[in-house]
Design an enzyme around this catalytic site. Structure first.
Site, PDB file in Angstrom:
ATOM      1  N   ASP A   1       0.829  -1.417   0.034  1.00 47.40           N
ATOM      2  CA  ASP A   1       0.385  -0.304   0.488  1.00 47.40           C
ATOM      3  C   ASP A   1       1.134   1.318   0.103  1.00 47.40           C
ATOM      4  O   ASP A   1       2.052   1.303  -0.148  1.00 47.40           O
ATOM      5  CB  ASP A   1      -1.147   0.231   1.382  1.00 47.40           C
ATOM      6  CG  ASP A   1      -0.167   0.186   2.293  1.00 47.40           C
ATOM      7  OD1 ASP A   1       0.767  -0.896   2.723  1.00 47.40           O
ATOM      8  OD2 ASP A   1      -0.410   0.280   3.503  1.00 47.40           O
TER       9      ASP A   1
ATOM     10  N   GLU B   1      -0.220  -1.551   5.197  1.00 46.41           N
ATOM     11  CA  GLU B   1      -0.103  -1.866   6.291  1.00 46.41           C
ATOM     12  C   GLU B   1      -0.302  -0.177   7.041  1.00 46.41           C
ATOM     13  O   GLU B   1       0.641   0.151   7.767  1.00 46.41           O
ATOM     14  CB  GLU B   1       1.863  -2.273   5.795  1.00 46.41           C
ATOM     15  CG  GLU B   1       2.629  -2.076   7.374  1.00 46.41           C
ATOM     16  CD  GLU B   1       3.410  -0.847   7.749  1.00 46.41           C
ATOM     17  OE1 GLU B   1       3.454  -0.886   8.960  1.00 46.41           O
ATOM     18  OE2 GLU B   1       3.300  -0.242   7.093  1.00 46.41           O
TER      19      GLU B   1
END
Length: 396
Positions: free
Chosen positions: A83, A141
């Site tokens: 991400d 995350e």
């Protein structure tokens, strides 16, 4: 075999960089990584491997790849996140983000790129391996509650013995690999405080009760937690990242909202800070006659590296004599938090670091609009994890 494997990886370095740059151009925010997940899925589509997608449930884009040698042995999981962050990029790179206001400002593009090529190369030689390797491509995350919890609850660690993770670090010298046993990255809590007073005209403060004054006092008092409540040898940080007090210059607002970030290197510190934040919030009501509504959330735990596994990992990398690595060093604990910590709570795990400070330009910290890395760190990450994997599985 390991030297032959390194040669294969070296020949694919350009491919790693190409993938990293593509991902850097097309970042997606946590829990919104649909296209990135599709890119990863397509990478494995025609490979001789077990592929599971949408691990984690509805709207979670976790991917599990199982490389089965067909021989008995242990199962090692290798994890990388994918991400990005809500940051407007200001690097001037030719492959800068094409998604306005979204940027890979932490290195997750590099993590995904190195692990894709490493996994591809492991698949090519899987008949010469032992046991199984599970590749975990993890979303989200960066944003609480963190993607790893969803993946774990959905069984991504079923049958796994240990987990290894890597982070490229712009603040650490390139061409070096770093490790540390025990508590290695801080735990994180977050809180939101709404302070409600009584609004009014700026010319008549006596007829109002200004929540900005009360909230400002709270901000300053927070700093005494670290300076006066914590043991000086314990690491703790309390930061206010948002103070929503915007309004017209001559209007006393009715309420303001603060949002804060708490870090600590052990659970006792985190609990102490939580108690103090709650105490100061209650005290604000008594002192200023305001109403305080506090939401306090325990977030990512302290990341604990299993000492024995960490020792094994460091030894494997040192003895591999990777030509691109100048040294393998024990480092200091790292202040940021990391949701790899949830894997480490489930199984003995190790998270280590690859130095990635750019060699030809100024270094910027992670989460900075000008953040960038030395792309040589991708090959070092791939070779280091390969060394650990071969050693772990007992392959010579």
């Amino acid at each position: 075999m390991l030297n032959d494997f390194y040669e294969k990886l070296s020949k694919k370095e350009d491919k790693m960089i190409e993938i990293r740059r593509y991902l850097h151009e097309h970042p997606e925010l946590s829990f919104e990584e649909k296209e990135t997940a599709q890119y990863i899925e397509d990478f494995y589509k025609d490979k001789d491997v077990s592929l599971q997608t949408h691990i984690g449930g509805e709207g979670i884009y976790g991917i599990k790849v199982t490389i089965d040698s067909g021989k008995p042995g242990k199962t090692l999981a290798l994890r990388a996140d994918f991400d990005a962050l809500p940051i407007k990029e200001d690097t001037g790179l030719e492959f800068s983000s094409k998604n306005e206001g979204v940027m890979h400002a932490c290195g997750h593009d590099a993590h995904t790129a190195y692990l894709l090529v490493l996994a591809e190369t492991l698949i090519e030689v899987k008949d010469q391996l032992k046991g199984k390797i599970v590749i975990i491509h993890q979303p989200a995350e960066e944003k609480p509650p963190g993607g790893s919890q969803y993946l774990i609850k959905d069984g991504i660690l079923d049958g796994v013995d240990n987990v290894i993770g890597v982070h490229v670090m712009s603040a650490l010298e390139s061409d070096h690999v770093y490790y540390r046993e025990g508590n290695v990255q801080s735990g994180r809590n977050i809180f939101k405080l709404k302070v409600t007073g009584s609004g009014g005209h700026g010319s008549s403060p006596h007829l109002a009760n200004d929540p900005i004054v009360a909230a400002s006092s709270f901000v300053m008092s927070l700093q005494t937690i670290v300076s006066r409540r914590l043991n000086p040898f314990d690491m703790g940080v309390v930061s206010i990242g948002s103070f929503d007090g915007k309004g017209q210059f001559n209007i006393i607002k009715n309420e303001v909202t603060l949002e804060g970030d708490v870090r600590g290197m052990n659970e006792e510190t985190l609990h102490l800070i939580e108690d103090e934040v709650k105490r100061l919030s209650k005290g604000l009501e008594s002192t200023y006659g305001v109403q305080c509504d506090l939401e306090y959330t325990r977030d990512y735990p302290v990341l604990y590296n299993d000492p024995e596994l960490t020792k094994q990992v460091a030894k494997a990398i040192e003895e591999a004599n990777i030509s691109e690595v100048k040294s393998v060093e024990r480092c200091e604990p790292q202040p940021p938090s990391e949701d790899f910590a949830y894997y480490a709570k489930e199984l003995p795990s190790t998270f280590f670091y690859v130095g990635a400070s750019p060699k030809d330009k100024k270094t910027y910290p992670h989460h900075h609009p000008k953040f960038d890395i030395d792309e040589g760190s991708l090959l070092i990450a791939a070779k280091s994890v390969a060394a650990v994997t071969f050693d772990y599985l007992g392959v010579k």
